[in-house]
Design a protein around this motif. Structure first.
Motif, PDB file in Angstrom:
ATOM      1  N   ARG A   4       0.845  -1.192   0.000  1.00 28.94           N
ATOM      2  CA  ARG A   4       0.000   0.000   0.000  1.00 28.94           C
ATOM      3  C   ARG A   4       0.884   1.248   0.000  1.00 28.94           C
ATOM      4  NH1 ARG A   4      -3.796  -0.242   4.899  1.00 28.94           N
ATOM      5  NH2 ARG A   4      -4.442   1.675   3.945  1.00 28.94           N
ATOM      6  N   PRO A   5       1.705   1.454  -1.044  1.00 31.93           N
ATOM      7  CA  PRO A   5       2.673   2.545  -0.993  1.00 31.93           C
ATOM      8  C   PRO A   5       2.073   3.939  -1.042  1.00 31.93           C
ATOM      9  CG  PRO A   5       2.722   1.502  -3.129  1.00 31.93           C
ATOM     10  CD  PRO A   5       1.817   0.675  -2.257  1.00 31.93           C
ATOM     11  N   ASP A   6       0.837   4.086  -1.493  1.00 32.52           N
ATOM     12  CA  ASP A   6       0.261   5.419  -1.618  1.00 32.52           C
ATOM     13  C   ASP A   6      -0.596   5.827  -0.426  1.00 32.52           C
ATOM     14  OD1 ASP A   6       1.446   5.743  -4.099  1.00 32.52           O
ATOM     15  OD2 ASP A   6      -0.190   4.692  -5.094  1.00 32.52           O
ATOM     16  N   ALA A   7      -0.814   4.921   0.513  1.00 32.86           N
ATOM     17  CA  ALA A   7      -1.658   5.225   1.674  1.00 32.86           C
ATOM     18  C   ALA A   7      -0.844   5.911   2.763  1.00 32.86           C
ATOM     19  CB  ALA A   7      -2.263   3.938   2.221  1.00 32.86           C
ATOM     20  N   PRO A   8      -1.443   6.904   3.461  1.00 35.00           N
ATOM     21  CA  PRO A   8      -0.736   7.486   4.606  1.00 35.00           C
ATOM     22  C   PRO A   8      -0.445   6.384   5.619  1.00 35.00           C
ATOM     23  CG  PRO A   8      -2.702   8.741   4.062  1.00 35.00           C
ATOM     24  CD  PRO A   8      -2.736   7.485   3.223  1.00 35.00           C
ATOM     25  N   GLY A   9       0.736   6.415   6.230  1.00 34.69           N
ATOM     26  CA  GLY A   9       1.090   5.354   7.173  1.00 34.69           C
ATOM     27  C   GLY A   9       1.262   4.026   6.478  1.00 34.69           C
ATOM     28  N   ALA A  10       1.740   4.072   5.241  1.00 34.74           N
ATOM     29  CA  ALA A  10       1.861   2.860   4.424  1.00 34.74           C
ATOM     30  C   ALA A  10       2.655   1.782   5.139  1.00 34.74           C
ATOM     31  CB  ALA A  10       2.525   3.201   3.087  1.00 34.74           C
ATOM     32  N   TRP A  11       2.284   0.551   4.854  1.00 34.17           N
ATOM     33  CA  TRP A  11       3.005  -0.590   5.417  1.00 34.17           C
ATOM     34  C   TRP A  11       3.136  -1.667   4.355  1.00 34.17           C
ATOM     35  CZ3 TRP A  11       0.195  -5.206   6.223  1.00 34.17           C
ATOM     36  CH2 TRP A  11      -1.201  -5.093   6.101  1.00 34.17           C
ATOM     37  N   ALA A  12       4.131  -2.498   4.523  1.00 34.69           N
ATOM     38  CA  ALA A  12       4.377  -3.584   3.577  1.00 34.69           C
ATOM     39  C   ALA A  12       4.923  -4.783   4.340  1.00 34.69           C
ATOM     40  CB  ALA A  12       5.374  -3.145   2.508  1.00 34.69           C
ATOM     41  N   VAL A  13       4.730  -5.957   3.765  1.00 39.62           N
ATOM     42  CA  VAL A  13       5.171  -7.204   4.380  1.00 39.62           C
ATOM     43  C   VAL A  13       5.918  -8.031   3.340  1.00 39.62           C
ATOM     44  CG1 VAL A  13       4.400  -9.357   5.458  1.00 39.62           C
ATOM     45  CG2 VAL A  13       3.176  -7.235   5.925  1.00 39.62           C
ATOM     46  N   ASP A  14       6.981  -8.696   3.779  1.00 37.53           N
ATOM     47  CA  ASP A  14       7.644  -9.685   2.944  1.00 37.53           C
ATOM     48  C   ASP A  14       7.989 -10.869   3.829  1.00 37.53           C
ATOM     49  OD1 ASP A  14       8.730 -10.465   0.327  1.00 37.53           O
ATOM     50  OD2 ASP A  14      10.607 -10.566   1.434  1.00 37.53           O
ATOM     51  N   ALA A  15       7.970 -12.053   3.274  1.00 36.04           N
ATOM     52  CA  ALA A  15       8.302 -13.267   4.023  1.00 36.04           C
ATOM     53  C   ALA A  15       9.082 -14.216   3.118  1.00 36.04           C
ATOM     54  CB  ALA A  15       7.035 -13.947   4.524  1.00 36.04           C
ATOM     55  N   GLU A  16      10.052 -14.876   3.705  1.00 31.00           N
ATOM     56  CA  GLU A  16      10.871 -15.836   2.962  1.00 31.00           C
ATOM     57  C   GLU A  16      11.156 -17.047   3.831  1.00 31.00           C
ATOM     58  OE1 GLU A  16      11.735 -15.517  -0.173  1.00 31.00           O
ATOM     59  OE2 GLU A  16      11.330 -13.388  -0.496  1.00 31.00           O
ATOM     60  N   LEU A  17      11.293 -18.196   3.184  1.00 30.84           N
ATOM     61  CA  LEU A  17      11.757 -19.400   3.868  1.00 30.84           C
ATOM     62  C   LEU A  17      13.267 -19.298   4.040  1.00 30.84           C
ATOM     63  CD1 LEU A  17       9.765 -22.156   1.968  1.00 30.84           C
ATOM     64  CD2 LEU A  17       9.505 -21.509   4.367  1.00 30.84           C
ATOM     65  N   VAL A  18      13.751 -19.297   5.261  1.00 26.10           N
ATOM     66  CA  VAL A  18      15.189 -19.152   5.477  1.00 26.10           C
ATOM     67  C   VAL A  18      15.957 -20.430   5.138  1.00 26.10           C
ATOM     68  CG1 VAL A  18      14.955 -17.314   7.161  1.00 26.10           C
ATOM     69  CG2 VAL A  18      15.000 -19.683   7.942  1.00 26.10           C
ATOM     70  N   THR A  19      15.222 -21.515   4.928  1.00 30.58           N
ATOM     71  CA  THR A  19      15.872 -22.781   4.565  1.00 30.58           C
ATOM     72  C   THR A  19      16.061 -22.920   3.062  1.00 30.58           C
ATOM     73  OG1 THR A  19      13.707 -23.864   4.576  1.00 30.58           O
ATOM     74  CG2 THR A  19      15.023 -23.988   6.604  1.00 30.58           C
ATOM     75  N   TRP A  88      10.304  -4.417  11.434  1.00 28.50           N
ATOM     76  CA  TRP A  88      10.330  -5.441  12.467  1.00 28.50           C
ATOM     77  C   TRP A  88      10.469  -6.776  11.766  1.00 28.50           C
ATOM     78  CZ3 TRP A  88       7.160  -1.286  12.367  1.00 28.50           C
ATOM     79  CH2 TRP A  88       7.144  -0.459  13.491  1.00 28.50           C
ATOM     80  N   HIS A  89      11.323  -7.627  12.289  1.00 29.31           N
ATOM     81  CA  HIS A  89      11.462  -8.996  11.791  1.00 29.31           C
ATOM     82  C   HIS A  89      10.930  -9.956  12.841  1.00 29.31           C
ATOM     83  CE1 HIS A  89      14.429  -7.418   8.849  1.00 29.31           C
ATOM     84  NE2 HIS A  89      14.000  -8.437   8.130  1.00 29.31           N
ATOM     85  N   ARG A  90      10.215 -10.981  12.390  1.00 36.09           N
ATOM     86  CA  ARG A  90       9.753 -12.063  13.255  1.00 36.09           C
ATOM     87  C   ARG A  90      10.013 -13.366  12.525  1.00 36.09           C
ATOM     88  NH1 ARG A  90       9.656  -8.353  16.157  1.00 36.09           N
ATOM     89  NH2 ARG A  90       7.945  -7.505  17.350  1.00 36.09           N
ATOM     90  N   ARG A  91      10.557 -14.324  13.247  1.00 39.38           N
ATOM     91  CA  ARG A  91      10.767 -15.647  12.659  1.00 39.38           C
ATOM     92  C   ARG A  91       9.728 -16.585  13.231  1.00 39.38           C
ATOM     93  NH1 ARG A  91      16.244 -18.929  11.460  1.00 39.38           N
ATOM     94  NH2 ARG A  91      15.188 -20.808  10.746  1.00 39.38           N
ATOM     95  N   ILE A  92       9.027 -17.250  12.331  1.00 33.43           N
ATOM     96  CA  ILE A  92       8.000 -18.217  12.706  1.00 33.43           C
ATOM     97  C   ILE A  92       8.400 -19.533  12.047  1.00 33.43           C
ATOM     98  CG2 ILE A  92       5.533 -18.770  12.650  1.00 33.43           C
ATOM     99  CD1 ILE A  92       5.176 -15.654  12.095  1.00 33.43           C
ATOM    100  N   GLY A  93       9.008 -20.416  12.830  1.00 37.30           N
ATOM    101  CA  GLY A  93       9.532 -21.651  12.261  1.00 37.30           C
ATOM    102  C   GLY A  93      10.626 -21.326  11.260  1.00 37.30           C
TER     103      GLY A  93
END
Length: 109
Positions: A4-19, A88-93
């Motif tokens: 949501r790059p055009d929204a005020p207070g924009a946020w984005a998420v990315d996730a990858e398998l570290v394995t 912020w980074h969070r690792r889930i499994g």
């Protein structure tokens, strides 16, 4: 994923398998930039956790600015941030999730 790059207070998420294996071209760029824990430059070793942490951060920055990820790492590298960005980074499994906000937006836990 959310973009949501055009929204005020924009946020984005990315996730990858570290394995998953680090792609050769990206690993080479990471080592050329001297990324933390980039490993042995001659033998292509790299710390997957450090690499995927930098990659997800770059993905989030690219999403927050509406920049294609390959253009982002080519022009700014893995370590650059978007103006006003917090992550912020969070690792889930085996999944590493990076959440980024700009313009004062704050995700809730």
């Amino acid at each position: 994923m959310c973009l949501r790059p055009d929204a005020p207070g924009a946020w984005a998420v990315d996730a990858e398998l570290v394995t998953q294996p680090i792609p050769d071209a990206l690993g080479a760029r990471w080592r050329a930039e001297g990324g933390p824990d980039a490993g042995d430059h001659e033998h292509g070793d790299a710390d997957p956790d450090a690499f995927w942490r930098a990659w997800t951060r770059a993905e989030v920055a690219a999403k927050l600015t509406g920049t294609p990820i390959l253009a982002w790492v080519t022009t700014r590298g893995f370590g650059a941030e978007a103006s006003g960005m917090r992550v912020w980074h969070r690792r889930i499994g085996d999944v590493l999730v990076c959440i980024g906000v700009r313009d004062g937006g704050v995700p809730t836990e």
